[in-house]
Write a protein that holds these residues in place. Structure first.
Motif, PDB file in Angstrom:
ATOM      1  N   LEU A 114      -1.768  -6.039  -8.896  1.00  0.00           N
ATOM      2  CA  LEU A 114      -1.888  -6.204  -7.625  1.00  0.00           C
ATOM      3  C   LEU A 114      -3.789  -5.508  -6.814  1.00  0.00           C
ATOM      4  O   LEU A 114      -4.080  -5.877  -5.802  1.00  0.00           O
ATOM      5  CB  LEU A 114      -0.579  -6.331  -6.870  1.00  0.00           C
ATOM      6  CG  LEU A 114       0.118  -7.177  -7.060  1.00  0.00           C
ATOM      7  CD1 LEU A 114       1.200  -6.689  -7.335  1.00  0.00           C
ATOM      8  CD2 LEU A 114       0.072  -8.689  -7.055  1.00  0.00           C
ATOM      9  N   ARG A 115      -3.100  -3.748  -7.348  1.00  0.00           N
ATOM     10  CA  ARG A 115      -3.542  -3.241  -6.743  1.00  0.00           C
ATOM     11  C   ARG A 115      -5.198  -3.065  -6.565  1.00  0.00           C
ATOM     12  O   ARG A 115      -6.144  -3.184  -6.406  1.00  0.00           O
ATOM     13  CB  ARG A 115      -3.051  -1.399  -6.174  1.00  0.00           C
ATOM     14  CG  ARG A 115      -2.374  -0.913  -5.143  1.00  0.00           C
ATOM     15  CD  ARG A 115      -1.666   0.026  -5.490  1.00  0.00           C
ATOM     16  NE  ARG A 115      -0.878   0.337  -6.939  1.00  0.00           N
ATOM     17  CZ  ARG A 115       0.183   0.326  -6.731  1.00  0.00           C
ATOM     18  NH1 ARG A 115       1.249  -0.219  -5.277  1.00  0.00           N
ATOM     19  NH2 ARG A 115       1.151   0.504  -7.586  1.00  0.00           N
ATOM     20  N   SER A 116      -5.526  -3.634  -8.200  1.00  0.00           N
ATOM     21  CA  SER A 116      -6.537  -3.581  -8.674  1.00  0.00           C
ATOM     22  C   SER A 116      -7.504  -4.861  -8.376  1.00  0.00           C
ATOM     23  O   SER A 116      -8.557  -4.991  -8.800  1.00  0.00           O
ATOM     24  CB  SER A 116      -6.030  -4.086 -10.491  1.00  0.00           C
ATOM     25  OG  SER A 116      -6.094  -5.007 -10.692  1.00  0.00           O
ATOM     26  N   LEU A 117      -6.754  -5.717  -7.727  1.00  0.00           N
ATOM     27  CA  LEU A 117      -7.444  -7.085  -7.164  1.00  0.00           C
ATOM     28  C   LEU A 117      -8.142  -6.527  -5.737  1.00  0.00           C
ATOM     29  O   LEU A 117      -8.974  -7.895  -4.955  1.00  0.00           O
ATOM     30  CB  LEU A 117      -5.889  -8.124  -6.939  1.00  0.00           C
ATOM     31  CG  LEU A 117      -5.816  -9.418  -8.096  1.00  0.00           C
ATOM     32  CD1 LEU A 117      -4.355  -9.814  -7.961  1.00  0.00           C
ATOM     33  CD2 LEU A 117      -6.689  -8.886  -9.097  1.00  0.00           C
ATOM     34  N   ASP A 118      -7.631  -5.422  -5.196  1.00  0.00           N
ATOM     35  CA  ASP A 118      -8.314  -5.459  -4.137  1.00  0.00           C
ATOM     36  C   ASP A 118      -7.866  -6.517  -3.059  1.00  0.00           C
ATOM     37  O   ASP A 118      -8.570  -6.966  -2.209  1.00  0.00           O
ATOM     38  CB  ASP A 118      -9.778  -4.785  -4.229  1.00  0.00           C
ATOM     39  CG  ASP A 118     -10.471  -4.515  -3.151  1.00  0.00           C
ATOM     40  OD1 ASP A 118      -9.922  -3.341  -2.523  1.00  0.00           O
ATOM     41  OD2 ASP A 118     -11.940  -4.438  -3.008  1.00  0.00           O
ATOM     42  N   LEU A 119      -7.130  -6.564  -2.346  1.00  0.00           N
ATOM     43  CA  LEU A 119      -6.274  -7.859  -2.039  1.00  0.00           C
ATOM     44  C   LEU A 119      -6.801  -6.867  -0.492  1.00  0.00           C
ATOM     45  O   LEU A 119      -6.366  -5.891   0.049  1.00  0.00           O
ATOM     46  CB  LEU A 119      -4.593  -8.689  -1.728  1.00  0.00           C
ATOM     47  CG  LEU A 119      -5.112  -8.965  -2.861  1.00  0.00           C
ATOM     48  CD1 LEU A 119      -3.299  -9.262  -3.603  1.00  0.00           C
ATOM     49  CD2 LEU A 119      -5.177 -10.465  -3.585  1.00  0.00           C
ATOM     50  N   PRO A 120      -7.044  -8.026   0.838  1.00  0.00           N
ATOM     51  CA  PRO A 120      -6.713  -7.135   2.369  1.00  0.00           C
ATOM     52  C   PRO A 120      -5.857  -7.754   2.688  1.00  0.00           C
ATOM     53  O   PRO A 120      -5.124  -8.169   3.454  1.00  0.00           O
ATOM     54  CB  PRO A 120      -7.906  -8.564   2.589  1.00  0.00           C
ATOM     55  CG  PRO A 120      -7.149  -9.899   1.845  1.00  0.00           C
ATOM     56  CD  PRO A 120      -6.815  -9.479   0.153  1.00  0.00           C
ATOM     57  N   VAL A 121      -5.022  -6.644   2.067  1.00  0.00           N
ATOM     58  CA  VAL A 121      -3.439  -5.838   2.576  1.00  0.00           C
ATOM     59  C   VAL A 121      -3.584  -4.354   3.877  1.00  0.00           C
ATOM     60  O   VAL A 121      -4.734  -3.150   2.463  1.00  0.00           O
ATOM     61  CB  VAL A 121      -2.209  -6.024   1.718  1.00  0.00           C
ATOM     62  CG1 VAL A 121      -2.576  -7.602   1.251  1.00  0.00           C
ATOM     63  CG2 VAL A 121      -3.519  -5.683   0.300  1.00  0.00           C
ATOM     64  N   ASP A 122      -2.760  -3.825   3.858  1.00  0.00           N
ATOM     65  CA  ASP A 122      -2.879  -2.251   3.589  1.00  0.00           C
ATOM     66  C   ASP A 122      -1.620  -1.302   3.010  1.00  0.00           C
ATOM     67  O   ASP A 122      -2.411  -0.102   2.543  1.00  0.00           O
ATOM     68  CB  ASP A 122      -2.125  -2.631   4.994  1.00  0.00           C
ATOM     69  CG  ASP A 122      -2.988  -2.702   6.105  1.00  0.00           C
ATOM     70  OD1 ASP A 122      -3.577  -2.230   7.076  1.00  0.00           O
ATOM     71  OD2 ASP A 122      -1.732  -3.644   6.916  1.00  0.00           O
ATOM     72  N   ALA A 123      -1.224  -2.369   2.044  1.00  0.00           N
ATOM     73  CA  ALA A 123      -0.043  -1.409   1.485  1.00  0.00           C
ATOM     74  C   ALA A 123       0.329  -2.628   0.245  1.00  0.00           C
ATOM     75  O   ALA A 123       0.589  -3.849   0.142  1.00  0.00           O
ATOM     76  CB  ALA A 123       0.696  -0.790   1.785  1.00  0.00           C
ATOM     77  N   VAL A 124       0.838  -2.024  -0.792  1.00  0.00           N
ATOM     78  CA  VAL A 124       1.432  -2.614  -2.218  1.00  0.00           C
ATOM     79  C   VAL A 124       2.504  -2.282  -2.940  1.00  0.00           C
ATOM     80  O   VAL A 124       2.276  -0.484  -3.007  1.00  0.00           O
ATOM     81  CB  VAL A 124       0.157  -3.366  -3.208  1.00  0.00           C
ATOM     82  CG1 VAL A 124       1.254  -4.282  -4.672  1.00  0.00           C
ATOM     83  CG2 VAL A 124      -0.748  -3.947  -2.810  1.00  0.00           C
TER      84      VAL A 124
END
Length: 213
Positions: A114-124
């Motif tokens: 999920l982090r590798s997808l570089d989603l526009p979020v503040d934390a995973v």
């Protein structure tokens, strides 16, 4: 006032089709058979992993997962697993000034993907990383900590009333039930889903809802 939005993962942000399909192929069973069993055991209030145990009594799920990894058939997520409304909705929520986080019952490996997808979020974060899973209260306490605001200022969004809506509500968070995926549709009109502060059919609808507040 909502200051942070936390999202479930499976059937909220991503389709579970690839994951269960991989298990079916590994165990040598028809994908529809496993899919039907997953729906059946969850509708009975059981852990979805019980579907694997029905197909392979005595299975050591973690050992099998490790074997799949060694065989190059391990868990992975990529852009194709995301529902189409995910990126635009997450970006739009951040643009409004909300803190956006992802917190679901997933493995450590899924958290990395999920982090590798570089989603526009503040934390995973995932239950596998935290060592506590939904619907345990400790999971939602960690979610609130990750959000960095008071529990009443966090909205938790998910498709599963028993794993998402009810325990998040009990922990003092605001909740949104998402009518997505087999379980989101199965329980859309249930009493448990009606506990949610909001009931939505898409993440686009969620953005519109929060912009209007």
């Amino acid at each position: 006032m909502i200051r942070a939005v936390a999202f479930d993962v499976g059937e909220t942000l991503i389709s579970d089709e690839r994951g269960w399909g991989g298990w079916a192929d590994w165990l040598g069973v028809n994908r529809h058979t496993l899919s039907a069993l997953v729906g059946a055991v969850v509708a009975q209030g059981r852990d979805n992993a019980d579907a694997l145990r029905l197909l392979s009594p005595g299975i050591d799920i973690e050992a099998e997962r490790a074997a799949m990894e060694r065989a190059g058939r391990g868990e992975r997520l990529d852009e194709a697993d995301l529902y189409p409304d995910v990126r635009p909705a997450l970006a739009a929520l951040r643009e409004t000034g909300l803190r956006v986080i992802v917190a679901g019952n997933q493995t450590k490996r899924a958290g990395e993907s999920l982090r590798s997808l570089d989603l526009p979020v503040d934390a995973v974060a995932t239950s596998g990383e935290w060592g506590v899973a939904k619907p345990e209260p400790g999971f939602f306490a960690r979610t609130v900590d990750l959000a960095g605001v008071a529990a009443r200022e966090v909205m938790y969004v998910g498709d599963h009333p028993q794993n998402d809506v009810l325990p998040a509500h009990a922990a003092g968070l605001r909740t949104a039930h998402l009518r997505r995926g087999p379980l989101g549709h199965l329980w859309a009109d249930s009493a448990d889903a009606q506990v949610a502060d909001w009931r939505i059919g898409s993440l686009t609808e969620l953005v519109d809802l929060l912009r209007a507040k």
